[in-house]
Design an enzyme around this catalytic site. Sequence first.
Site, PDB file in Angstrom:
ATOM      1  N   ARG A  35     -11.857  -6.876  13.349  1.00  0.00           N
ATOM      2  CA  ARG A  35     -11.984  -6.733  14.812  1.00  0.00           C
ATOM      3  C   ARG A  35     -13.641  -6.849  15.442  1.00  0.00           C
ATOM      4  O   ARG A  35     -13.019  -7.177  16.377  1.00  0.00           O
ATOM      5  CB  ARG A  35     -11.398  -5.331  14.359  1.00  0.00           C
ATOM      6  CG  ARG A  35      -9.672  -5.227  13.520  1.00  0.00           C
ATOM      7  CD  ARG A  35      -9.459  -3.897  12.899  1.00  0.00           C
ATOM      8  NE  ARG A  35      -8.051  -4.266  13.182  1.00  0.00           N
ATOM      9  CZ  ARG A  35      -7.273  -4.221  11.582  1.00  0.00           C
ATOM     10  NH1 ARG A  35      -8.399  -4.794  10.693  1.00  0.00           N
ATOM     11  NH2 ARG A  35      -5.817  -3.922  11.475  1.00  0.00           N
ATOM     12  N   GLN A 178      -1.150  -4.977  10.094  1.00  0.00           N
ATOM     13  CA  GLN A 178      -1.925  -6.610  11.153  1.00  0.00           C
ATOM     14  C   GLN A 178      -0.653  -6.712  11.855  1.00  0.00           C
ATOM     15  O   GLN A 178      -1.322  -7.649  13.146  1.00  0.00           O
ATOM     16  CB  GLN A 178      -1.253  -7.967   9.709  1.00  0.00           C
ATOM     17  CG  GLN A 178      -2.514  -7.453   8.770  1.00  0.00           C
ATOM     18  CD  GLN A 178      -2.323  -8.468   7.478  1.00  0.00           C
ATOM     19  OE1 GLN A 178      -1.153  -9.098   7.628  1.00  0.00           O
ATOM     20  NE2 GLN A 178      -3.925  -8.306   6.782  1.00  0.00           N
ATOM     21  N   ASP A 329      -3.584  -0.973  -0.516  1.00  0.00           N
ATOM     22  CA  ASP A 329      -4.759  -2.611  -1.454  1.00  0.00           C
ATOM     23  C   ASP A 329      -4.822  -2.004  -2.420  1.00  0.00           C
ATOM     24  O   ASP A 329      -5.767  -3.345  -3.112  1.00  0.00           O
ATOM     25  CB  ASP A 329      -6.038  -2.666  -0.088  1.00  0.00           C
ATOM     26  CG  ASP A 329      -5.181  -3.773   1.448  1.00  0.00           C
ATOM     27  OD1 ASP A 329      -4.335  -4.214   0.891  1.00  0.00           O
ATOM     28  OD2 ASP A 329      -6.125  -3.835   1.567  1.00  0.00           O
TER      29      ASP A 329
HETATM   30  C1  S3P Z   1      -5.252  -5.294   7.084  1.00  0.00           C
HETATM   31  C2  S3P Z   1      -3.951  -4.437   7.015  1.00  0.00           C
HETATM   32  C3  S3P Z   1      -3.307  -4.120   5.268  1.00  0.00           C
HETATM   33  C4  S3P Z   1      -4.086  -4.660   4.265  1.00  0.00           C
HETATM   34  C5  S3P Z   1      -4.838  -5.948   4.740  1.00  0.00           C
HETATM   35  C6  S3P Z   1      -5.499  -5.478   5.764  1.00  0.00           C
HETATM   36  C7  S3P Z   1      -5.648  -5.100   8.354  1.00  0.00           C
HETATM   37  O1  S3P Z   1      -2.108  -5.589   5.784  1.00  0.00           O
HETATM   38  O2  S3P Z   1      -3.184  -4.782   3.037  1.00  0.00           O
HETATM   39  O3  S3P Z   1      -5.568  -6.029   3.375  1.00  0.00           O
HETATM   40  O4  S3P Z   1      -6.504  -5.323   8.561  1.00  0.00           O
HETATM   41  O5  S3P Z   1      -5.127  -5.112   9.176  1.00  0.00           O
HETATM   42  P1  S3P Z   1      -0.631  -5.283   6.142  1.00  0.00           P
HETATM   43  O6  S3P Z   1      -0.712  -5.180   7.770  1.00  0.00           O
HETATM   44  O7  S3P Z   1       0.604  -6.235   6.325  1.00  0.00           O
HETATM   45  O8  S3P Z   1      -0.160  -3.616   5.505  1.00  0.00           O
END
Ligand code: S3P
Length: 450
Positions: A35, A178, A329
């Site tokens: 980010r 995400q 995770d």
């Molecule tokens: C993340 C969100 C999570 C996580 C990924 C990192 C992020 O995924 O599993 O390793 O940085 O926004 P999801 O949004 O699919 O849950």
Amino acid sequence: MNQPSPPLKSAIRAHPADGLSGVVAVPGDKSISHRALMLGGLTVGETVVSGLLEGEDVLATAEAMRAFGAEVERDDDGVWHVWGRGVGGLKQPDDVIDLGNSGTGVRLLMGLAAGHPFSTVFTGDASLRKRPMGRIARPLEAMGATFEGRDGDRLPMTVKGRECLLPITYETPVASAQIKSAVLLAGLHAPGETSVIETAASRDHTERMVRAFGGDVRVAPRDDGALVITVAGQPELTPATIAVPGDPSSAAFPLVAAALLPGAEVTVTGVGVNPLRAGLITTLQEMGAVLTLENQREEGGEPVADVRVRGHELAGVEVPPDRAPTMIDEYPILAVAASAARGRTVMRGLEELRVKESDRLSAMATGLKAAGVGVEELADGLIIDGCAGRVPGGNNTPVATHLDHRIAMSFLVLGLAAERPVTIDDAAPIATSFPDFLNLMTGLGARFEP
Ligand code: S3P
């Protein structure tokens, strides 16, 4: 035409460890690092990022931001500098954008690409090309972008953006930072306000960081308790100085390794303890881990602490399914902790684990069985009957890691807490998030061998 040869696999064996001890720092948070580079690219002026994770995933995002026209440089002290092009000012990349293994990289960048009047083609490695992108395409199409992917929603995928997106209100079908972040980043390119509604809160690094860059993000509860996260569109973002905390998802590996080994004592300094990432800490404490947070502070808008753990017998627990977004995770390494614990651990509500870098429920169940652990794979979780101490280990066939860094590291930690060594088929994916993992663990007393 010659096909490029696939990267070589590197099998590694983890030997049982007697104890681990030391004080270490883990690399920067992967989510925050992505980010910082992206938002730095949306400002005019210099953004300075210290502690950036220099793993393959984040380096792929750095390369992508360069392709979108930002200047991204690392200085000799390991500090990163980004000179961006302002909100809506990215340029069309000259080539396909390859994010390697990084789901976060590709999905968040799709949010940015959607807000620009050109086409961008995204691809990734064999793992990323299997993962669903429709969850990102759907809301961004509602905002006016168009998507065309292989088999509908798989990479390679072309995103055709628009100069001016439509602001929307979007309720996410699954708790996913995400999806939320892709919509919020696209929302920066829409007039008015764009909102995302989450029934279960996911990590809020995008919200915190947009604010750190001078943007306006508000969070309000809906009547039913869901969260409404609203970003104001077309802001003028200002460059920021970001200190990236240590990644709790990486700290999880040395912390669980120490928690499992009586006599071990390990402190990981400077770990991000954002409550939306701290579910593993709570769960380990419920399992009886002797784990304390020390020197709690705030750095760069994120809560940080030194986490100290001493080895102690763990007990199985039932993990509340609604905790999943705060430790999504960490389930592979939690499954390792559960394997050495006394009694049964039940983890459910984890359908999302099937669409991570690998199908993590299946990868963990298969590998744990091969190492002699009693495990039942459910459609949405795992039931593990712990060994009340060392797990047997001694798998004949190396555990298949399926291009998944967290599966690889989890099984290497399992080997430390086993009676006989545990071998994995491929340690190469570890470089996506924790390139120094083997050295760091060796420094604490672990022994690995090719
Ligand atoms: C993340 C969100 C999570 C996580 C990924 C990192 C992020 O995924 O599993 O390793 O940085 O926004 P999801 O949004 O699919 O849950």
